[in-house]
Design a protein around this motif. Structure first.
Motif, mmCIF file in Angstrom:
data_model
loop_
_atom_site.group_PDB
_atom_site.id
_atom_site.type_symbol
_atom_site.label_atom_id
_atom_site.label_comp_id
_atom_site.label_asym_id
_atom_site.label_seq_id
_atom_site.Cartn_x
_atom_site.Cartn_y
_atom_site.Cartn_z
ATOM 1 N N LYS A 14 0.850 -1.196 0.000
ATOM 2 C CA LYS A 14 0.000 0.000 0.000
ATOM 3 C C LYS A 14 0.872 1.227 0.000
ATOM 4 C CE LYS A 14 -3.832 -2.104 2.536
ATOM 5 N NZ LYS A 14 -4.672 -2.023 3.730
ATOM 6 N N THR A 15 0.428 2.093 -0.844
ATOM 7 C CA THR A 15 1.164 3.368 -0.921
ATOM 8 C C THR A 15 0.303 4.547 -0.492
ATOM 9 O OG1 THR A 15 0.506 3.587 -3.242
ATOM 10 C CG2 THR A 15 2.599 2.494 -2.801
ATOM 11 N N SER A 16 -1.015 4.377 -0.411
ATOM 12 C CA SER A 16 -1.940 5.458 -0.028
ATOM 13 C C SER A 16 -2.679 5.032 1.249
ATOM 14 C CB SER A 16 -2.928 5.750 -1.152
ATOM 15 O OG SER A 16 -3.811 6.733 -0.742
ATOM 16 N N PHE A 17 -2.603 5.873 2.251
ATOM 17 C CA PHE A 17 -3.251 5.514 3.542
ATOM 18 C C PHE A 17 -4.324 6.540 3.975
ATOM 19 C CE2 PHE A 17 0.955 3.637 3.548
ATOM 20 C CZ PHE A 17 0.699 2.331 3.941
ATOM 21 N N HIS A 18 -4.793 7.362 3.014
ATOM 22 C CA HIS A 18 -5.801 8.362 3.410
ATOM 23 C C HIS A 18 -7.208 7.735 3.388
ATOM 24 C CE1 HIS A 18 -5.787 8.392 -1.012
ATOM 25 N NE2 HIS A 18 -7.074 8.751 -0.908
ATOM 26 N N ARG A 19 -8.073 8.403 4.114
ATOM 27 C CA ARG A 19 -9.456 7.916 4.182
ATOM 28 C C ARG A 19 -10.265 8.559 3.066
ATOM 29 N NH1 ARG A 19 -11.745 8.329 10.177
ATOM 30 N NH2 ARG A 19 -13.429 7.170 9.096
ATOM 31 N N SER A 20 -11.269 7.833 2.682
ATOM 32 C CA SER A 20 -12.064 8.321 1.554
ATOM 33 C C SER A 20 -13.030 9.406 2.054
ATOM 34 C CB SER A 20 -12.846 7.153 0.919
ATOM 35 O OG SER A 20 -13.689 6.577 1.870
ATOM 36 N N GLN A 21 -13.498 10.232 1.113
ATOM 37 C CA GLN A 21 -14.392 11.349 1.444
ATOM 38 C C GLN A 21 -15.812 10.828 1.628
ATOM 39 O OE1 GLN A 21 -13.385 14.425 2.024
ATOM 40 N NE2 GLN A 21 -15.432 15.222 2.441
ATOM 41 N N LEU A 34 -21.955 6.688 2.217
ATOM 42 C CA LEU A 34 -21.094 5.582 2.626
ATOM 43 C C LEU A 34 -19.843 5.537 1.752
ATOM 44 C CD1 LEU A 34 -23.764 2.785 3.172
ATOM 45 C CD2 LEU A 34 -22.613 4.157 4.911
ATOM 46 N N PRO A 35 -18.748 5.316 2.417
ATOM 47 C CA PRO A 35 -17.502 5.229 1.595
ATOM 48 C C PRO A 35 -17.484 3.945 0.747
ATOM 49 C CG PRO A 35 -17.071 4.709 3.881
ATOM 50 C CD PRO A 35 -18.491 5.116 3.854
ATOM 51 N N THR A 36 -16.984 4.060 -0.427
ATOM 52 C CA THR A 36 -16.862 2.877 -1.327
ATOM 53 C C THR A 36 -15.449 2.315 -1.342
ATOM 54 O OG1 THR A 36 -16.414 4.371 -3.186
ATOM 55 C CG2 THR A 36 -18.708 3.708 -2.806
ATOM 56 N N VAL A 37 -14.508 3.105 -0.883
ATOM 57 C CA VAL A 37 -13.097 2.692 -0.890
ATOM 58 C C VAL A 37 -12.580 2.890 0.520
ATOM 59 C CG1 VAL A 37 -10.809 3.055 -1.847
ATOM 60 C CG2 VAL A 37 -12.814 3.384 -3.274
ATOM 61 N N ILE A 39 -9.229 2.469 3.463
ATOM 62 C CA ILE A 39 -7.876 3.037 3.577
ATOM 63 C C ILE A 39 -6.932 2.312 2.616
ATOM 64 C CG2 ILE A 39 -5.984 3.393 5.189
ATOM 65 C CD1 ILE A 39 -8.000 3.507 7.429
ATOM 66 N N GLY A 40 -6.187 3.074 1.964
ATOM 67 C CA GLY A 40 -5.266 2.510 0.991
ATOM 68 C C GLY A 40 -5.890 2.257 -0.371
ATOM 69 N N GLY A 41 -7.155 2.709 -0.547
ATOM 70 C CA GLY A 41 -7.816 2.577 -1.834
ATOM 71 C C GLY A 41 -8.469 1.228 -2.025
ATOM 72 N N GLU A 42 -8.610 0.476 -0.966
ATOM 73 C CA GLU A 42 -9.248 -0.817 -1.132
ATOM 74 C C GLU A 42 -10.755 -0.592 -1.288
ATOM 75 O OE1 GLU A 42 -8.375 -3.113 2.254
ATOM 76 O OE2 GLU A 42 -6.192 -3.240 1.880
ATOM 77 N N ARG A 43 -11.295 -1.419 -2.153
ATOM 78 C CA ARG A 43 -12.723 -1.293 -2.449
ATOM 79 C C ARG A 43 -13.516 -1.906 -1.301
ATOM 80 N NH1 ARG A 43 -15.843 -0.136 -6.682
ATOM 81 N NH2 ARG A 43 -17.930 -1.113 -6.837
ATOM 82 N N LEU A 44 -14.599 -1.246 -0.924
ATOM 83 C CA LEU A 44 -15.474 -1.709 0.149
ATOM 84 C C LEU A 44 -16.785 -2.191 -0.445
ATOM 85 C CD1 LEU A 44 -14.972 1.162 2.779
ATOM 86 C CD2 LEU A 44 -13.912 -1.080 2.719
ATOM 87 N N TYR A 45 -17.250 -3.304 0.138
ATOM 88 C CA TYR A 45 -18.543 -3.847 -0.294
ATOM 89 C C TYR A 45 -19.642 -3.275 0.618
ATOM 90 C CZ TYR A 45 -15.647 -7.078 -2.944
ATOM 91 O OH TYR A 45 -14.743 -7.612 -3.794
ATOM 92 N N VAL A 46 -20.703 -2.915 -0.012
ATOM 93 C CA VAL A 46 -21.763 -2.213 0.737
ATOM 94 C C VAL A 46 -22.462 -3.149 1.722
ATOM 95 C CG1 VAL A 46 -23.885 -0.898 0.537
ATOM 96 C CG2 VAL A 46 -22.096 -0.605 -1.156
#
Length: 622
Positions: A14-21, A34-37, A39-46
């Motif tokens: 992982k190169t990005s550790f920011h939280r999604s908006q 609800l965030p879709t991604v 930390i680190g840009g990983e995709r989140l399942y709803v």
């Protein structure tokens, strides 16, 4: 259930550790998404759930089926002073008190009520008040938290029960029972109550409440029949109360009423107009009056207790009242001297009494003591001083106002001479004034030069009593007593009236009815002689009187006296002045009488033929 896929390279790639908006704006309003991604840009399942949520869902299977259950809201907090307001526990108790100073009781049982207030855990002890007990009763312990021991603990309602002793402030109370509310409350709190006990009463009080057993046979007298038969029938007696033995006492009349309906007696006062007493109509109110008392102890306080049938052996009845006898009612002796017609008929029909002769009780008139008037002491007027003998506040004697108005400023004046054995006093001449307005006399002596006597007022205005006058029958000199030639006595001094002025003669003529006829005739003759002269016969009679007086004095030398008179008659007229004539008589030691001198002076107006005879007179007067 879905699980998160694992990247083959691992988390190190992982190169990005920011939280999604998650906050977006649309049309100026902020929305949450609800965030879709992750930390680190990983995709989140709803629809993916966390482990905690999965655990919660596994334990809430009925909730998934029936829905969320409704929860009961928690109850509000209620303070104790609101929950237990006006809720009081009451216990019945008593305590024992020693009585060391009484021979009739050694201890005393006093019943009390113990109150426990649930709202603040306070207590109070109250003793019911008994009338005339002589004990301080009422609230024995005021409302407060009562200490239980020396450690600072206080009594709680859990410490109270029936059939137990409780000590408060050094006094032990025995709780015997409680009220129904207290019993229900304690049982609801899981406290097992002891069985109730019987309340103990004070033995001395119970002994006082027990009536004295008396075996009295009930009377067969029917009071109702007496009331119905004799209702409104009253016997009336007239009586006198003799209270003369006490200070300022007197005989006072009363009326005694005897009511046949209930055998009661009433004594009423008889008031008269202006008797000086307060209008109290009743002396003894209507009541049964005792006649004979039962023998009782001397220490029995009969003066403060009502009289009952137990203290009285016999009451007054109609037989105890009779005309002509005395009856003592409440310590006062009443003498009955008469009664009314109804009373006579009642005694005649009931008792067969026929003697109702009334007794005369009228006061006998007091003997009049004659008033002795003390002798007059000479101070002031007799009538004025006499008023002191009739009243403590003497009033001035009444004056004859009509007489004072009619005779105001009317004065009768006379010339008087003093009768005295002293030759110097016989020469003195006075003016006597009689005031017709008040019958007073004043005497004035005209001053004479070189006489050796100070003239002036000899007697002030006063009323002069006649000789022999007394204080009971005082008589005073009046105008009819004052005539020329008469002698009057003024307080021990004798005066001879020698002359009067013309007003006296006019007054005597205008008031002839007030003077004796002889006095008027003498005054008229004297006046006539003065105006018209005298006759030879009257003159001869006067000469005879003078000669007879001359014979009484043998020591006189008639020739020398005649020579002296002729020497003083320088003009030979045979007339001498009155003053010169009196001075000549005094120088020759011839005592003169003013009466005869006036007669001679009035006769000086006769004719010249008589003058020679007058010259020959040697006038010697007593």
């Amino acid at each position: 259930f879905l699980t998160n896929p694992v990247h083959p390279l691992g988390s190190d790639m992982k190169t990005s550790f920011h939280r999604s908006q998650t906050l977006v704006y649309k049309n100026g309003f902020a929305f949450f998404r609800l965030p879709t991604v992750g930390i680190g840009g990983e995709r989140l399942y709803v629809n993916q759930l966390s482990q905690s949520e999965l655990d919660e869902l596994s334990s809430m299977r009925p909730t998934l089926t029936y829905g969320q259950a409704k929860r009961v809201p928690p109850s509000d907090f209620i303070p104790a002073y609101v929950a237990f307001d006006k809720k009081i526990l009451k216990f019945d108790a008593y305590f024992q008190e020693d009585v060391p100073l009484s021979a009739e009781e050694h201890y005393r049982i006093r019943q009390v009520a113990i109150y426990y207030y649930l709202e603040d855990d306070s207590m109070s002890v109250v003793e019911p008040v008994v009338q005339n007990s002589g004990l301080p009763q009422g609230k024995l312990i005021r409302r407060q938290r009562v200490p239980k021991n020396e450690h600072g603990d206080h009594y709680h309602w859990k410490d109270l029960n029936r059939g137990m002793n409780i000590t408060m402030y050094g006094r032990t109370y025995r709780i015997v029972d409680c009220d129904p509310f207290t019993q229900v409350f304690l049982e609801s709190q899981g406290i097992e109550l002891n069985p109730p006990e019987k309340m103990i009463f004070d033995p001395y009080t119970e002994l006082r409440r027990m009536p004295v057993r008396k075996y009295i046979t009930p009377s067969d007298f029917d009071q109702l029949k007496q009331f119905l038969t004799y209702d409104k029938q009253v016997l009336r007696f007239y009586a006198m109360w003799d209270d003369t033995n006490s200070m300022f006492g007197e005989n006072r009349p009363y009326i005694i009423h005897y009511y046949l309906a209930d055998d009661t007696v009433e004594v009423r006062e008889i008031h008269k107009p202006n008797d000086g007493r307060d209008p109290f109509p009743v002396l003894i109110k209507r009541q049964r009056l005792p006649k004979t008392f039962v023998d009782k102890k001397k220490t029995f306080p009969s003066c403060v207790l009502e009289i009952s049938d137990q203290e009285v052996l016999e009451w007054y009845t109609a037989k105890d009242f009779a005309v002509g006898k005395s009856t003592t009612l409440l310590g006062r002796p009443f003498f009955i001297y008469d009664c009314d017609e109804f009373t006579r008929n009642f005694y005649r029909d009931k008792f067969g009494i026929t003697d109702f002769q009334p007794v005369d009780v009228k006061k006998k008139p007091l003997e009049e003591v004659p008033q002795v008037i003390p002798p007059y002491n000479g101070f002031g007027f007799l009538e004025d001083s006499l008023q002191n003998c009739f009243s403590l506040l003497p009033k001035p004697p009444r004056k004859d106002v009509i007489k004072m108005l009619e005779n105001d400023h009317k004065v009768l004046r006379y010339q008087v001479a003093l009768e005295s054995p002293n030759p110097e006093d016989r020469k003195r001449r006075f003016i006597l004034s009689y005031f017709l307005s008040n019958d007073m006399i004043s005497i004035y002596e005209p001053p004479v030069r070189n006489s050796g006597i100070i003239g002036g007022k000899y007697l002030g205005k006063t009323r002069v009593p006649k000789p022999g006058s007394t204080t009971e029958n005082a008589t005073y000199y009046e105008p009819s007593d004052l005539t020329i030639g008469s002698t009057i006595e003024v307080f021990g001094h004798r005066f001879v009236i020698t002359d009067a002025d013309e007003y006296v003669l006019n007054y005597m003529e205008s008031n002839a009815e007030s003077f004796p006829a002889a006095t008027l005739q003498y005054q008229s003759s004297s006046e006539a002689q003065t105006e018209t002269g005298v006759t030879y016969q009257e003159l001869d009679e006067l000469i005879v009187q003078v000669q007879e007086e001359l014979k009484l004095h043998n020591y006189l030398n008639n020739s020398n006296i005649q020579e002296e008179f002729l020497q003083h008659d320088k003009d030979g007229s045979g007339i001498l002045d009155k003053g010169e004539f009196l001075a000549l008589c005094d120088s020759l030691n011839v005592p003169t009488s003013d009466v005869l001198v006036n007669k001679v002076r009035r006769n000086m107006n006769v004719s010249k033929s008589c003058i020679a005879a007058v010259k020959e007179l040697i006038i010697c007067f007593k």
